[in-house]
Design an enzyme around this catalytic site. Structure first.
Site, PDB file in Angstrom:
ATOM      1  N   ARG A 134      36.427  62.713  -2.020  1.00 42.39           N
ATOM      2  CA  ARG A 134      37.749  63.371  -2.099  1.00 42.39           C
ATOM      3  C   ARG A 134      37.872  64.518  -1.101  1.00 42.39           C
ATOM      4  NH1 ARG A 134      37.230  62.677  -7.748  1.00 42.39           N
ATOM      5  NH2 ARG A 134      38.356  60.807  -8.357  1.00 42.39           N
ATOM      6  N   LYS A 156      45.499  65.963  12.635  1.00 43.56           N
ATOM      7  CA  LYS A 156      45.877  64.567  12.399  1.00 43.56           C
ATOM      8  C   LYS A 156      44.636  63.697  12.521  1.00 43.56           C
ATOM      9  CE  LYS A 156      50.418  64.236  14.520  1.00 43.56           C
ATOM     10  NZ  LYS A 156      51.131  63.306  15.392  1.00 43.56           N
ATOM     11  N   GLU A 198      48.065  65.174  29.313  1.00 42.61           N
ATOM     12  CA  GLU A 198      48.522  65.920  28.130  1.00 42.61           C
ATOM     13  C   GLU A 198      48.679  67.408  28.461  1.00 42.61           C
ATOM     14  OE1 GLU A 198      49.414  64.395  25.444  1.00 42.61           O
ATOM     15  OE2 GLU A 198      48.270  62.516  25.294  1.00 42.61           O
ATOM     16  N   LYS A 260      49.729  74.172  21.658  1.00 43.16           N
ATOM     17  CA  LYS A 260      49.719  73.182  20.584  1.00 43.16           C
ATOM     18  C   LYS A 260      49.445  73.869  19.243  1.00 43.16           C
ATOM     19  CE  LYS A 260      48.593  68.735  18.938  1.00 43.16           C
ATOM     20  NZ  LYS A 260      47.797  67.531  18.938  1.00 43.16           N
ATOM     21  N   GLU A 270      55.028  67.934  11.275  1.00 38.43           N
ATOM     22  CA  GLU A 270      55.850  67.229  12.252  1.00 38.43           C
ATOM     23  C   GLU A 270      57.238  66.893  11.722  1.00 38.43           C
ATOM     24  OE1 GLU A 270      53.610  64.493  14.585  1.00 38.43           O
ATOM     25  OE2 GLU A 270      55.397  63.396  15.215  1.00 38.43           O
ATOM     26  N   ARG A 274      57.276  70.139  16.228  1.00 34.19           N
ATOM     27  CA  ARG A 274      56.049  69.469  16.647  1.00 34.19           C
ATOM     28  C   ARG A 274      56.348  68.178  17.406  1.00 34.19           C
ATOM     29  NH1 ARG A 274      50.375  68.539  13.272  1.00 34.19           N
ATOM     30  NH2 ARG A 274      49.330  67.534  15.017  1.00 34.19           N
ATOM     31  N   ASN A 278      55.587  65.287  21.903  1.00 34.51           N
ATOM     32  CA  ASN A 278      55.707  63.870  22.206  1.00 34.51           C
ATOM     33  C   ASN A 278      56.482  63.604  23.489  1.00 34.51           C
ATOM     34  OD1 ASN A 278      54.254  62.684  20.083  1.00 34.51           O
ATOM     35  ND2 ASN A 278      55.888  63.311  18.690  1.00 34.51           N
ATOM     36  N   HIS A 281      55.975  60.498  25.457  1.00 34.26           N
ATOM     37  CA  HIS A 281      55.272  59.549  24.593  1.00 34.26           C
ATOM     38  C   HIS A 281      56.148  58.419  24.072  1.00 34.26           C
ATOM     39  CE1 HIS A 281      52.013  62.348  24.860  1.00 34.26           C
ATOM     40  NE2 HIS A 281      51.260  61.661  24.005  1.00 34.26           N
ATOM     41  N   HIS A 285      54.108  55.430  25.019  1.00 35.70           N
ATOM     42  CA  HIS A 285      53.470  54.593  23.997  1.00 35.70           C
ATOM     43  C   HIS A 285      53.858  53.136  24.154  1.00 35.70           C
ATOM     44  CE1 HIS A 285      52.338  57.757  20.764  1.00 35.70           C
ATOM     45  NE2 HIS A 285      51.296  57.337  21.447  1.00 35.70           N
ATOM     46  N   HIS A 297      45.767  55.954  27.719  1.00 34.94           N
ATOM     47  CA  HIS A 297      46.893  56.634  27.086  1.00 34.94           C
ATOM     48  C   HIS A 297      47.576  57.630  28.034  1.00 34.94           C
ATOM     49  CE1 HIS A 297      49.162  58.707  23.958  1.00 34.94           C
ATOM     50  NE2 HIS A 297      48.616  59.850  24.340  1.00 34.94           N
TER      51      HIS A 297
HETATM   52  N1  LIG Z   1      44.722  62.951  16.301  1.00 37.38           N
HETATM   53  C1  LIG Z   1      45.547  63.184  17.291  1.00 37.38           C
HETATM   54  O1  LIG Z   1      46.413  64.044  17.233  1.00 37.38           O
HETATM   55  C2  LIG Z   1      45.402  62.405  18.514  1.00 37.38           C
HETATM   56  C3  LIG Z   1      46.088  62.780  19.655  1.00 37.38           C
HETATM   57  C4  LIG Z   1      45.898  62.047  20.835  1.00 37.38           C
HETATM   58  C5  LIG Z   1      45.026  60.974  20.845  1.00 37.38           C
HETATM   59  N2  LIG Z   1      44.394  60.600  19.705  1.00 37.38           N
HETATM   60  C6  LIG Z   1      43.460  59.479  19.681  1.00 37.38           C
HETATM   61  O2  LIG Z   1      42.368  59.773  20.545  1.00 37.38           O
HETATM   62  C7  LIG Z   1      41.792  58.539  20.971  1.00 37.38           C
HETATM   63  C8  LIG Z   1      41.497  58.605  22.440  1.00 37.38           C
HETATM   64  O3  LIG Z   1      40.602  59.654  22.685  1.00 37.38           O
HETATM   65  P1  LIG Z   1      39.806  59.764  24.060  1.00 37.38           P
HETATM   66  O4  LIG Z   1      40.724  59.624  25.166  1.00 37.38           O
HETATM   67  O5  LIG Z   1      39.017  61.006  23.969  1.00 37.38           O
HETATM   68  O6  LIG Z   1      38.924  58.445  24.075  1.00 37.38           O
HETATM   69  P2  LIG Z   1      37.440  58.127  23.604  1.00 37.38           P
HETATM   70  O7  LIG Z   1      37.065  58.881  22.427  1.00 37.38           O
HETATM   71  O8  LIG Z   1      37.395  56.660  23.497  1.00 37.38           O
HETATM   72  O9  LIG Z   1      36.577  58.606  24.832  1.00 37.38           O
HETATM   73  C9  LIG Z   1      36.718  57.999  26.080  1.00 37.38           C
HETATM   74  C10 LIG Z   1      35.385  57.522  26.645  1.00 37.38           C
HETATM   75  O10 LIG Z   1      34.649  58.603  27.180  1.00 37.38           O
HETATM   76  C11 LIG Z   1      33.329  58.654  26.621  1.00 37.38           C
HETATM   77  N3  LIG Z   1      32.990  60.082  26.557  1.00 37.38           N
HETATM   78  C12 LIG Z   1      33.474  60.989  25.710  1.00 37.38           C
HETATM   79  N4  LIG Z   1      33.009  62.201  26.041  1.00 37.38           N
HETATM   80  C13 LIG Z   1      32.223  62.051  27.110  1.00 37.38           C
HETATM   81  C14 LIG Z   1      31.479  62.964  27.917  1.00 37.38           C
HETATM   82  N5  LIG Z   1      31.510  64.277  27.696  1.00 37.38           N
HETATM   83  N6  LIG Z   1      30.759  62.458  28.937  1.00 37.38           N
HETATM   84  C15 LIG Z   1      30.763  61.117  29.194  1.00 37.38           C
HETATM   85  N7  LIG Z   1      31.458  60.241  28.475  1.00 37.38           N
HETATM   86  C16 LIG Z   1      32.192  60.708  27.443  1.00 37.38           C
HETATM   87  C17 LIG Z   1      33.466  57.972  25.305  1.00 37.38           C
HETATM   88  O11 LIG Z   1      32.253  57.450  24.873  1.00 37.38           O
HETATM   89  C18 LIG Z   1      34.471  56.882  25.611  1.00 37.38           C
HETATM   90  O12 LIG Z   1      33.824  55.797  26.229  1.00 37.38           O
HETATM   91  C19 LIG Z   1      42.765  57.466  20.622  1.00 37.38           C
HETATM   92  O13 LIG Z   1      42.277  56.731  19.544  1.00 37.38           O
HETATM   93  C20 LIG Z   1      44.027  58.211  20.216  1.00 37.38           C
HETATM   94  O14 LIG Z   1      44.778  57.522  19.253  1.00 37.38           O
HETATM   95  C21 LIG Z   1      44.554  61.314  18.556  1.00 37.38           C
HETATM   96 ZN   LIG Z   2      49.143  61.794  23.772  1.00 34.93          ZN
END
Ligand SMILES: NC(=O)c1ccc[n+]([C@@H]2O[C@H](COP(=O)([O-])OP(=O)(O)OC[C@H]3O[C@@H](n4cnc5c(N)ncnc54)[C@H](O)[C@@H]3O)[C@@H](O)[C@H]2O)c1
Ligand SMILES: [Zn+2]
Length: 1629
Positions: A134, A156, A198, A260, A270, A274, A278, A281, A285, A297
């Protein structure tokens, strides 16, 4: 510094808690903080395997250190758990897997989870934390930029389901968010850019200052992550060890997070505000949904931001200034800004980006309110239109997403219209400088917004010379002039000018105005790498000579410069300036001269002064600011190049309107003319310097418009709709760019001309436009474009040499719904949009092409003129101007002189491609039922040309696909035919010019009679036609020249010389080259059916090329087989070629005809791709650095000749490189940079910049440095590692003795040398075998074991064959015999061994072995026998054994190369024997196209079994005896029985009698698979009965199949001649 110093932190609070801690190298700090402040019995760190590889052990160590300090009984547990990287982990299964781990380890409610990784890990672990027991506490430790600035902040958390991303989740806030920017140093650069999208987004909606930093400091910011600061004593952990770029990076991250955090704090769930995050986006998206996972992305959001900004511009709330800044900023971080970006357009899925699909996806956006779509609308940089997302109609979204556009005809709502067009760039720059130097305030109106003006303003602000602010939402720039008082910028700050040439020149003199009594104060002006190559020497010389101290900091003659401040500032007096290179030098001095301490007399020296109009323009603008320049005249009143500038100050006018671009002004004026309304353009009048300003008076007035022109304004009122008059004759030479606008008006100008203007020789509705021939060579052939596109409306036109005639037609009679191709030409698009205002349904296909001069044209049409527009989607493929690549099946036309070999080459090409060959003359003769010569005799040449042209038209219509069409040599005599072919080459398919030396043609034609004789000397005909052939063709093929024949002689000399005669007898070679091979390779490449590129690059295997450094390539031909050992391509160093045959001594340009024959000669001896390299002197070659035009010509030639790779230095002008790219077809560009100075640092921003440029331009990137020590090689490796995998292939090496390691480790196209070469192409080059041996030693190339399976095999030649090849290539492998009677467990064990490299399989195991294999090649399946085993790795890493058969391929190649002058379809083949080899023989015959096969075997049942296992269309007939062949004799005979059972001696009993009747046909090929004795009874019989048959020994087949095996195993070509020699030695011993 040591690893546990306390770091300096920036803390940011969110939701009232200061829990975001940012800095560098925080691992130890994180461990301390977590253990102290989040007490628990259990800590679980979760990360992915990528991140673990770089950072887990250091984390473990940090926690271990801290845990040691806690007493044993109280010490908590610390565990780590790894998940797979990538989005797929963010799933229900991924979540369950972590939960199971926690449960299995008895984790309870007090557990603290640490999420170390990117957004994937953060979202997933966060969601686990939200629901486990929980809810447990968790900590975010983001390692990607995206996660730092976006996903980790805000609470989020979510996982994906197959139905969509982030659909299940929770809001769950972390206890801490630790931002350690040093993590970014291991992050691939593409991921960094992904996060920058971003960061830019946040600044764009919230903070203009932050945005300004991002746009101006992109290189610094990016360079911060391209170092390894941990190796540098953890630099950055404390403020005092932080570099400037680290400081910048951290401030940018913290800035973004703060925004942010602020927004989240106000609106956690949101509901409104907030939503702003976007921005970009909604559309981003949607694009991502289609393109994921290929495009990230942030990359999609980047495109989304731009499209959403365009919507804001369309609505009228955002101006083009902001859209332009956003575009430039995103590009600076290498982000795509449009779906037409090459990285996206090249993806097959990109075709699914249709407007309907995108709108459909958008429907399910969480932000939508019911069906209404919500988009964040920007109102300027740093602010949004509403404090939330705004509702936007589908229609608007459709409009920005569409490629095409249509205008709804109506009267412009805003008439009478008063508007300006975008300002002139040259005037904008001048006015900026003058207003800054002037006294008082000046409002600059209509300034052009471009990189140049941006940079100029920033520099003037840095010099504290003026202040700038915007009014009217960016439409007016308010300049508060400093009156000429300037100061040196703050210490350490250089003035950075990017690549803005005008700014660099103007500011050089401006900086001399800085006054100071203090010694040693300097202003430094610098620019990007390109700017550092552009000249400014004459200007600097002139200023120095007049007494201003200026120093070059790097290269003499270019930026960067140090300009010293002096007590008196600019000296002035008599200044002598060389003005033949750039008028900007002159303007620079003129602009500043009034402020010099002595009045300036500027004398221009050194020859012809360039671009006088620009000098006049400068003087004109100076006058508006109160300074009058006088120009000396001589006694006769002739103007001299001496200017006198009085001392004084500029007095700023309160307002200065920059003249509008006059060509742009013609469109709104023409709209007034055609719609009968009124339009006033401000900023263009009678005093305008621009020629196009005369359009209103010169064209519109005679058409019946009312034109009023003041000094500074032009007003046009059109007659009522439909009342425009034809002009008669108009000379548009002074305003050529405006002729397109005139043409569309002329199309509807059907009333008779004004008094006195009617033409005597043409109808009254004629407008004849002349003086515009230059428009054929603009963005497109504009005359032709107008004619073609106007015809879509039903408008008749006539092309003239110097222009065209247009016959006006009433609007009501014009065709509706025309779809206009814009040829990517802004002027075509804007001109036709004028016509579209009165003709319903007109579609402009490529709306974006207006961006070049008027990006907001369509919005201005709507908002300023008052005409509605609508987006239109149409099939992209419908527009030929888009794709330069043809349909691979598009027919190929051949042209060239009679006797050049068109039919010969054409027949070969058709056979190679399996297409149909058509000879236009044959079609002609069939149609007219007489010979061409007869037709000419009866009807004359003119009638013949006409008839010939109509045949051409018919062929173009009816034979669009899969034909090779040879045309009559004289077809080029008709301009219309030339035009048709040229068009075909540009838009449909290849037109190949078959080149042959004229002397040979003369010789050849001496014997020919069927064609009409030329009425003139053939040499003259040739001279006349040659340029035409070249002009209308897209490619050329050198068919045969003396040089080639000589080249064959060169190589023959080698193959006989030194070789024992018997050799020839044993090994008749299946030559892979020769004319057939060359034709096949060439046509497959240029059509794109099978581009001849190096497969190892595609496969991700190591690849190499050999640099040929010969002055005459023919010297290399005899050695080619030995030279090309192991390599994937041959580099032709064109700059080293010399027609004299002796080495080049001084930089020079080799003649193109010489280059062409050199390539042709090389082509005849190798099938390897050619790397065409023109290396300049400054990059280590012999090509003149200044001969840019000549280099481009050579590259064009190379592409025409089908060279596969072009090495283009990125220091050439980008425009020229882009031109080459547009022509490259299926060839690839190697974008290269060489540093010979040793100054280049791999980890510097400069190299990154070079990389980015090369990435953008090339298919392959090549960066070459010079190593001074091993550290340079390590730096190189770090650099290579910092580049994301899966990007374009890159070659990165260091030259010099110390750079060898980098050559060994390099993967793509490593350049190698060979001892037989005249010189090494570069210092430190190694041979191919040397590199292989080194790779083996350092563990990159493990030894593999190869076998021959079978029995009896003790006399086999195979070990000699393969082991010779291994050792010649420097490979560590071994090939041994494994003799067994059955396929038993010894074989099973051998193939299962991890070092098993492959095996040959011979009698008797060829069928039984199949049970041991995982898969079979298609051929092996049909044949049912395997002779080669290849271990292959599947993508998932599992090894599989593939069975293949190279026997058939060897026979096949031999048959097709030796069966000359026989059409295989009608021929028969004979196979003797029915064992394993005969199966391959049957298959080889069938694949060679042999129509029917006879099979003879002593045991008939075996033959029957064999025949029945092949399909019916093999036409196999079982023969009772060999005697029975007499009626249908074979052209190919293959015997697969042992020689000992055959005989030609009738007295021998119990042997197979070979009858002479087998060789009845005059020609043929006979193969005996038995190779002992060398001349078997069969081959001897053939020789004695019919010597024109080609006998092939079993040894030849053995070698051939072995070579193929070797290639399949190693991916390398074997050294054929060496192997032959060794095998023969063994054979004969
Ligand atoms: N929660 C939110 O508000 C929010 C906002 C935007 C995106 N997201 C989510 O975030 C995700 C994308 O995140 P991301 O772009 O970080 O992708 P990711 O986590 O897949 O990382 C990208 C790649 O880089 C590698 N990597 C990470 N750090 C590294 C480092 N320091 N050195 C070498 N390699 C490294 C990872 O292993 C992966 O292969 C998506 O699932 C998206 O939906 C969430
Ligand atoms: Zn984004």
């Amino acid at each position: 510094m040591v690893d546990n110093d306390q770091p300096d932190l920036c803390k940011v609070s969110i939701l009232g808690r200061e829990c975001i801690h940012c800095g560098f190298h925080l691992k130890r700090y994180i461990a301390q903080t977590v253990l102290t402040n989040l007490a628990s019995s259990t800590y679980v760190l979760i990360t992915d395997t990528h991140v673990a590889k770089f950072h887990l052990s250091a984390f473990q160590a940090a926690f271990d250190e801290e845990l040691k300090l806690i007493s044993d009984d109280k010490r908590p547990r610390f565990m780590s758990h790894l998940v797979s990287p990538g989005e797929t982990t963010k799933s229900r299964e991924g979540k369950a897997e972590i939960e199971d781990f926690l449960l299995a380890n008895a984790c309870t409610r007090d557990t603290v989870l640490l999420a170390l990784g990117g957004g994937v890990v953060g979202d997933l672990v966060g969601f686990v934390a939200a629901t486990f027991m929980r809810g447990v506490r968790f900590v975010q430790i983001p390692t990607t930029l995206l996660a730092m600035v976006d996903s980790s902040v805000g609470g989020k958390t979510a996982i994906d389901t197959p139905r969509g991303k982030n659909l299940i989740g929770a809001f769950w806030q972390p206890e801490y968010i630790f931002i350690d920017a040093a993590f970014l140093e291991t992050l691939p650069l593409r991921e960094f850019s992904n996060g920058m999208a971003e960061v830019i987004k946040t600044a764009a909606i919230w903070d203009e200052n932050e945005f300004a930093t991002l746009e101006s400091r992109a290189e610094d910011i990016t360079s911060a992550v391209q170092i390894e600061s941990a190796m540098n004593f953890y630099a950055g952990r404390t403020v005092s060890t932080r570099s400037e770029s680290q400081r910048l990076l951290l401030s940018v991250i913290v800035g973004s997070i703060s925004v942010k955090a602020h927004i989240v704090t106000i609106d956690e769930r949101e509901t409104g505000l907030r939503n702003l995050v976007n921005f970009g986006h909604t559309i981003g998206h949607t694009i991502e949904a289609v393109l994921t996972p290929s495009i990230l992305h942030g990359e999609c959001v980047s495109i989304g931001m731009l499209l959403e900004a365009e919507i804001a511009r369309q609505i009228g709330v955002l101006n083009q200034v902001a859209v332009g800044r956003l575009t430039r900023c995103l590009k600076a971080y290498n982000l795509p800004v449009s779906v037409t970006d090459a990285r996206i357009a090249s993806l097959p899925v990109a075709r699914q980006l249709t407007v309907d699909r995108l709108l459909d996806v958008m429907k399910v956006d969480k932000k939508n309110a019911g069906p209404v779509k919500k988009i964040v609308i920007l109102s300027r940089i740093g602010a949004t239109f509403e404090p939330k997302a705004s509702a936007v109609s589908d229609q608007r979204i459709r409009k920005v997403l569409s490629e095409g556009i249509t205008i709804i005809p109506s009267v412009p709502r805003h008439s009478p219209i008063r508007m300006a067009t975008p300002g002139s760039k040259s005037i904008s720059n001048r006015a900026l400088v003058l207003a800054a130097l002037g006294e008082g305030m000046c409002r600059l109106k209509n300034l052009l917004h471009s990189d140049d003006t941006q940079v100029m303003m920033q520099a003037l602000a840095d010099l504290q010379g003026a202040t700038f602010s915007w009014e009217d939402n960016g439409d007016t720039l308010v300049v508060q002039g400093g009156g000429g008082s300037l100061a040196v910028p703050p210490a350490g700050k250089e003035i950075y000018l990017q690549n803005a040439g005008t700014a660099a020149r103007f500011l050089t003199t401006v900086c001399t105005l800085v006054k100071s009594d203090r010694q040693g104060l300097v202003t430094v002006i610098t620019g990007n790498a390109r700017m550092k190559q552009r000249p400014c020497g004459p200007l600097v010389d002139a200023l120095r000579a007049s007494g201003n101290p200026i120093e070059y900091r790097e290269h003499i003659g270019s930026l960067p410069l140090s300009i010293s401040a002096t007590p008196s500032g600019m000296r002035g007096g008599h200044i002598r300036l060389a003005a033949s290179i750039s008028s900007q030098y002159v303007s620079s001095i003129l602009l500043c001269a009034p402020y010099a301490s002595a009045p300036v007399v500027l004398e221009l020296v050194g020859g012809q002064v360039i671009s006088q109009p620009y000098i006049d323009m400068t003087i004109g603008v100076m006058k508006s600011f109160g300074i009058t320049v006088t120009r000396d005249v001589d006694a006769a009143g002739k103007k001299l190049d001496v200017y006198r500038i009085p001392g004084g100050h500029y007095r700023n006018p309160s307002e200065f309107t920059i003249e509008s671009d006059a060509s742009s002004a013609t469109y709104p004026l023409a709209i007034a003319a055609i719609t009968g309304t009124t339009c006033t353009i401000t900023g263009i009048g009678t005093t305008s310097l621009q020629g196009d300003a005369g359009f209103a008076k010169g064209v519109l007035e005679p058409m019946g418009c009312k034109v009023v022109q003041t000094d500074t304004e032009t007003t046009v009122t059109g007659p009522p709709i439909g009342q425009l008059r034809a002009i008669g004759y108009v000379d548009m030479e002074p305003m050529t760019d405006a002729f397109l606008t005139a043409s569309v008006l002329a199309a509807v100008a059907n009333r008779s001309p004004l008094q006195g203007r009617a033409l005597v020789d043409a109808p009254l509705n004629t407008t004849r436009i002349l003086g515009i021939a230059n428009q054929r060579v603009k963005e497109c052939n504009r005359i032709k474009a107008m004619i073609d596109e106007l015809s879509k409306f039903g408008v008749r036109t006539r092309e003239l040499d110097d222009g065209l005639e247009i016959y006006g037609t009433p609007i009501s009679q014009l065709t509706r719904g025309a779809s206009i191709c814009c040829y990517d030409d802004h002027r075509v698009a804007m001109a036709f949009s004028v016509l579209a205002t009165v003709i319903e349904g007109t579609i402009l296909e490529e709306k974006r092409c207006v961006a070049k001069t008027w990006p907001s044209w369509w919005d201005d049409l709507e908002n300023k003129i008052g005409l509605s527009t609508q987006g239109v989607e149409f099939q992209a493929a419908a527009s030929p101007s888009k794709s330069r690549r043809h349909d691979p099946n598009a027919s190929v036309f051949l042209t060239g002189m009679r006797g050049a070999g068109k039919s010969f080459i054409g027949t070969l090409a058709a056979a190679a491609l399996g297409w149909e060959f058509t000879d236009a003359d044959t079609v002609f003769e069939a149609r007219h039922n007489m010979l061409v010569s007869e037709f000419v005799r009866n009807n004359g040449w003119a009638a013949f040309r006409e008839a010939e042209h109509s045949i051409l038209k018919e062929l173009l219509q009816t034979k669009k696909k899969k034909h090779i069409i040879s045309l009559g040599g004289g077809i080029v005599e008709t301009p219309a035919a030339r035009g048709a072919l040229k068009d075909y080459a540009e838009t449909c398919g290849p037109v190949v010019y078959i080149v042959r030396a004229i002397e040979e043609i003369v010789e050849y034609l001496g014997t020919e009679t069927s064609r009409p004789a030329y009425g003139e000397a053939i040499e003259e005909v040739f001279l006349r036609r040659q340029p035409w052939y070249a002009e209308m063709s897209s490619h050329e093929f050198v068919s045969s020249t003396r040089a080639l024949q000589e080249s064959v002689k060169f190589s023959e000399a080698e193959s006989n010389g030194g070789r024992i005669d018997v050799a020839h007898e044993h090994t008749i070679r299946c030559c892979p080259t020769g004319i057939e091979g060359e034709v096949k390779r060439y046509f497959e490449h240029i059509t794109g059916i099978c581009p001849n590129l190096a497969p190892n690059i595609q496969l991700g295997k190591r690849s190499y090329f050999l640099s040929l450094t010969f002055p005459d390539i023919r010297l290399a031909l005899p050695l080619l087989d030995r030279l090309s050992v192991g390599v994937d391509a041959l580099e032709l160093r064109v700059d080293l070629l010399s027609p004299t045959g002796s080495p080049v001594e001084r930089p020079s340009v080799p003649p193109s005809t010489y280059v062409a024959t050199q390539i042709a000669a090389l082509r005849q001896r190798t099938t390897l791709p050619i790397v065409f390299t023109v290396r300049t002197a400054s990059q280590g070659g012999q090509f003149p650095d200044t001969a840019q035009q000549e280099a481009v010509k050579l590259f064009e030639l190379a592409l025409r000749l089908g060279c596969e790779y072009l090495d283009v230095e990125i220091s050439w002008s980008e425009e020229q490189i882009r031109h080459i790219i547009s022509q490259k077809g299926h060839s690839h560009l190697i974008a290269s940079w060489h540093d010979w100075t040793g100054a280049m640092k791999w980890l510097s921003p400069e190299v990154r910049q070079k990389y980015n440029l090369a990435y953008e331009l090339g298919d392959i990137i090549k960066l070459v440095g010079t190593a001074r020590d091993q550290a340079d090689n390590l730096d190189l490796q770090l650099f290579v590692r910092s580049i994301a995998a899966g990007r374009k292939p890159m070659l990165a090496i260091n030259m010099g003795e110390k750079g060898k390691l980098s050559r060994i480790l390099n993967f793509v196209f490593s350049p190698v040398t060979h001892p037989l070469l005249p010189s090494r192409a570069a210092p430190g080059q190694l041979t191919f075998p040397e590199i292989q041996r080194a790779l083996h030693l350092i563990g990159h190339l493990p030894k593999e074991q190869f076998y021959l399976f079978g029995t009896p095999i003790s006399h086999s030649m195979s070990p000699t064959l393969h082991n010779t090849a291994f050792s010649a290539l420097g490979l560590p492998h071994r090939y041994d015999l494994l003799e067994t009677d059955f396929v038993d467990n010894r074989i099973t064990a051998a193939v299962a061994a991890p070092n098993f490299g492959g095996a040959s399989v011979t009698i008797p195991h060829k069928v039984a072995i199949i049970s041991q294999l995982d898969c079979l090649s298609e051929e092996a399946q049909v044949i049912g026998a395997v002779n080669t085993i290849i271990p292959i790795r599947r993508p998932d890493g599992i090894r599989e054994l593939l069975g293949d058969n190279t026997d058939w391929a060897a026979m096949h190649c031999i048959i097709i190369n030796n069966l000359k002058n026989v059409s295989p379809g009608g021929a028969r083949g004979l196979v003797i024997g029915a064992g394993g080899a005969s199966r391959a023989a049957v298959y080889a015959l069938h694949r060679a196209g042999i129509g029917a096969i006879d099979l003879f075997n002593r045991t008939r049942s075996s033959a029957e079994a064999l025949a029945s296992s092949f399909p019916d269309d093999y036409n196999i007939r079982i023969m009772e005896s060999l005697e029975g062949l007499g009626n249908s004799p074979p052209s190919v005979i293959i015997s697969t029985v042992p020689a000992s059972v055959t005989t030609t001696d009738p007295t021998v009993k119990d042997a197979l009698q070979l009858p002479a009747s087998m060789f009845t046909l005059s020609q043929g090929v006979v193969i005996d698979m038995a190779y002992k004795p060398s001349l078997t009874p069969l081959l001897n019989l053939a020789r004695s009965v019919n010597p024109s048959w080609t006998p092939i020994t079993g040894l030849a087949v053995l070698l051939e199949q072995g070579y193929r095996q070797f290639e399949l195993w190693t991916g390398r070509r074997p050294p054929r001649s060496l192997i032959e020699k060794e095998v023969l030695a063994k054979y004969t011993s």
